[in-house]
Design an enzyme around this catalytic site. Sequence first.
Site, short mmCIF file in Angstrom:
data_model
loop_
_atom_site.label_atom_id
_atom_site.label_comp_id
_atom_site.label_asym_id
_atom_site.label_seq_id
_atom_site.Cartn_x
_atom_site.Cartn_y
_atom_site.Cartn_z
N ARG A 153 45.34 58.99 65.28
CA ARG A 153 44.82 57.73 65.81
C ARG A 153 45.69 57.21 66.97
O ARG A 153 45.94 56.01 67.08
CB ARG A 153 44.74 56.66 64.71
CG ARG A 153 43.75 56.94 63.60
CD ARG A 153 42.32 56.94 64.10
NE ARG A 153 41.34 56.97 63.03
CZ ARG A 153 40.92 58.08 62.41
NH1 ARG A 153 41.41 59.25 62.78
NH2 ARG A 153 40.02 58.03 61.46
N SER A 226 37.47 51.84 59.45
CA SER A 226 38.77 51.64 58.78
C SER A 226 39.53 50.55 59.49
O SER A 226 39.74 50.63 60.71
CB SER A 226 39.62 52.91 58.84
OG SER A 226 38.98 53.96 58.19
N GLU A 323 44.17 49.51 62.54
CA GLU A 323 43.71 50.58 63.42
C GLU A 323 43.01 50.02 64.65
O GLU A 323 43.25 50.48 65.76
CB GLU A 323 42.78 51.50 62.63
CG GLU A 323 42.42 52.75 63.37
CD GLU A 323 41.16 53.39 62.83
OE1 GLU A 323 40.07 52.85 63.08
OE2 GLU A 323 41.28 54.43 62.15
N1 EPU Z 1 40.30 55.65 48.35
C1 EPU Z 1 40.39 54.77 47.32
N2 EPU Z 1 39.68 53.61 47.37
C2 EPU Z 1 38.89 53.30 48.40
C3 EPU Z 1 38.79 54.20 49.48
C4 EPU Z 1 39.51 55.37 49.43
O1 EPU Z 1 41.10 54.98 46.36
O2 EPU Z 1 38.27 52.23 48.38
C5 EPU Z 1 41.09 56.89 48.30
C6 EPU Z 1 40.43 57.99 47.52
O3 EPU Z 1 41.43 58.68 46.81
C7 EPU Z 1 39.87 58.89 48.58
C8 EPU Z 1 40.92 58.75 49.66
O4 EPU Z 1 41.31 57.39 49.59
O5 EPU Z 1 39.73 60.19 48.14
C9 EPU Z 1 40.43 59.06 51.06
O6 EPU Z 1 39.27 58.28 51.33
P1 EPU Z 1 38.29 58.70 52.53
O7 EPU Z 1 37.88 60.10 52.40
O8 EPU Z 1 37.22 57.67 52.63
O9 EPU Z 1 39.22 58.65 53.80
P2 EPU Z 1 40.18 57.52 54.36
O10 EPU Z 1 41.55 58.08 54.43
O11 EPU Z 1 40.02 56.23 53.66
C10 EPU Z 1 39.93 58.35 56.81
C11 EPU Z 1 39.64 57.78 58.15
C12 EPU Z 1 38.15 57.50 58.31
C13 EPU Z 1 37.40 58.81 58.12
C14 EPU Z 1 37.74 59.38 56.74
C15 EPU Z 1 37.14 60.74 56.51
C16 EPU Z 1 41.65 56.57 58.78
C17 EPU Z 1 42.28 55.24 58.99
N3 EPU Z 1 40.39 56.55 58.36
O12 EPU Z 1 39.61 57.35 55.85
O13 EPU Z 1 37.92 57.06 59.63
O14 EPU Z 1 36.00 58.63 58.23
O15 EPU Z 1 39.17 59.53 56.62
O16 EPU Z 1 37.85 61.70 57.21
O17 EPU Z 1 42.28 57.59 59.03
C18 EPU Z 1 37.84 55.09 60.95
O18 EPU Z 1 38.86 55.48 61.50
O19 EPU Z 1 37.29 54.00 61.29
C19 EPU Z 1 37.27 55.85 59.87
C20 EPU Z 1 36.22 55.44 59.17
#
Ligand code: EPU
Length: 331
Positions: A153, A226, A323
């Site tokens: 990012r 995010s 972010e």
């Molecule tokens: N999780 C929770 N609770 C929640 C959400 C997530 O416990 O409410 C935990 C779970 O263990 C889950 C893990 O977090 O398995 C990862 O969640 P997710 O796959 O949704 O990914 P993220 O790390 O929360 C990142 C990016 C997203 C992108 C997803 C998928 C960042 C800041 N965000 O989210 O990007 O879509 O991975 O690759 O890196 C964005 O940047 O706006 C965005 C949506």
Amino acid sequence: MNTFGVAATAPRLLRVHDSQALPAALAHPEVAGQPLITLGGGSNLLLVSDPQATLLVIDDTSVAIIEHRADHAIVRAGAGMGWHPLVMWTLDHGLSGLENLALIPGTAGAAPIQNIGAYGAQAGDFIHAVEAWDRHSGQFQRLLPEDCAFGYRDSVFKQQPDRWIITAIELRLPLLSELRTGYAGIEEQMRADGVTLPSARDVANAVIAIRQRKLPDPARLGNAGSFFKNPIVSAEQAQALLQQWPQMPVFPAGQPEKRKLSAGWLIEQAGWKGYREGDAGVSPDHALVLVNHGQATGAQLLALAREIAASVQQRFGVAIEPEPRLIGAQW
Ligand code: EPU
């Protein structure tokens, strides 16, 4: 013009359809020497107060294949082209690579700025060149990937927001790529869809389905995706946290001595998922997404974000950072 749906007014909006006209537009007496904010899809910013700056929108939505080779092609897109339509356009033209990045809001020109990423891919991996107006030198520059300082990012464009105005991007896309289906949920989604021999299009469809399920649609509920970046901590700190919370998700961070934690998990554990204070809230479906239930102001959303970060800091000793770009406030 912002997906959070926050009300704000700027003194002036400058729309440039042809980037060749940009130097003349920037030299206009009402614009020259004044603060400027370049806006893409407005999907990665929080307007905390009225921007005291001219808003600049590069409206060039052109897209074309500018080079065709046996195993790859170079696609050039104007900065104003929507990112998701661009992903679909490349798949329609038999090119792969961008399938994991389907349905990300925003524009092609904004993609390199925070090096958008999802489901195991990031835009920087496919950038061939970025065409940008350099406000320091007053010239157009063509930046190669090594000039862009892409990180998680992060990029040179994010680090120097007052310097660069991206006018177009070039992507190097393979005709056939190895599909990245390792990220949690993709395989399961394709199985549920009855896909046995996946194509890039199938992966895109799976990503679209997962995103639609997990992330609120900004057209219905204001948000900027995010709100926090996933924090990167030392391997030592991650280990210490795991002792106390063995179920805490921990991911590699690209450097052996670092680990990436899940901000969504930390925020959910701190009790914020689905929380609401007036019209500012946390999505009940994804703890990383702040939402505007209607009339929240940027200041209210920022106040909530600060409360969340303080509670995560207190509970886990981990600092989380926003972010989206904050306009009218410092984190
Ligand atoms: N999780 C929770 N609770 C929640 C959400 C997530 O416990 O409410 C935990 C779970 O263990 C889950 C893990 O977090 O398995 C990862 O969640 P997710 O796959 O949704 O990914 P993220 O790390 O929360 C990142 C990016 C997203 C992108 C997803 C998928 C960042 C800041 N965000 O989210 O990007 O879509 O991975 O690759 O890196 C964005 O940047 O706006 C965005 C949506």
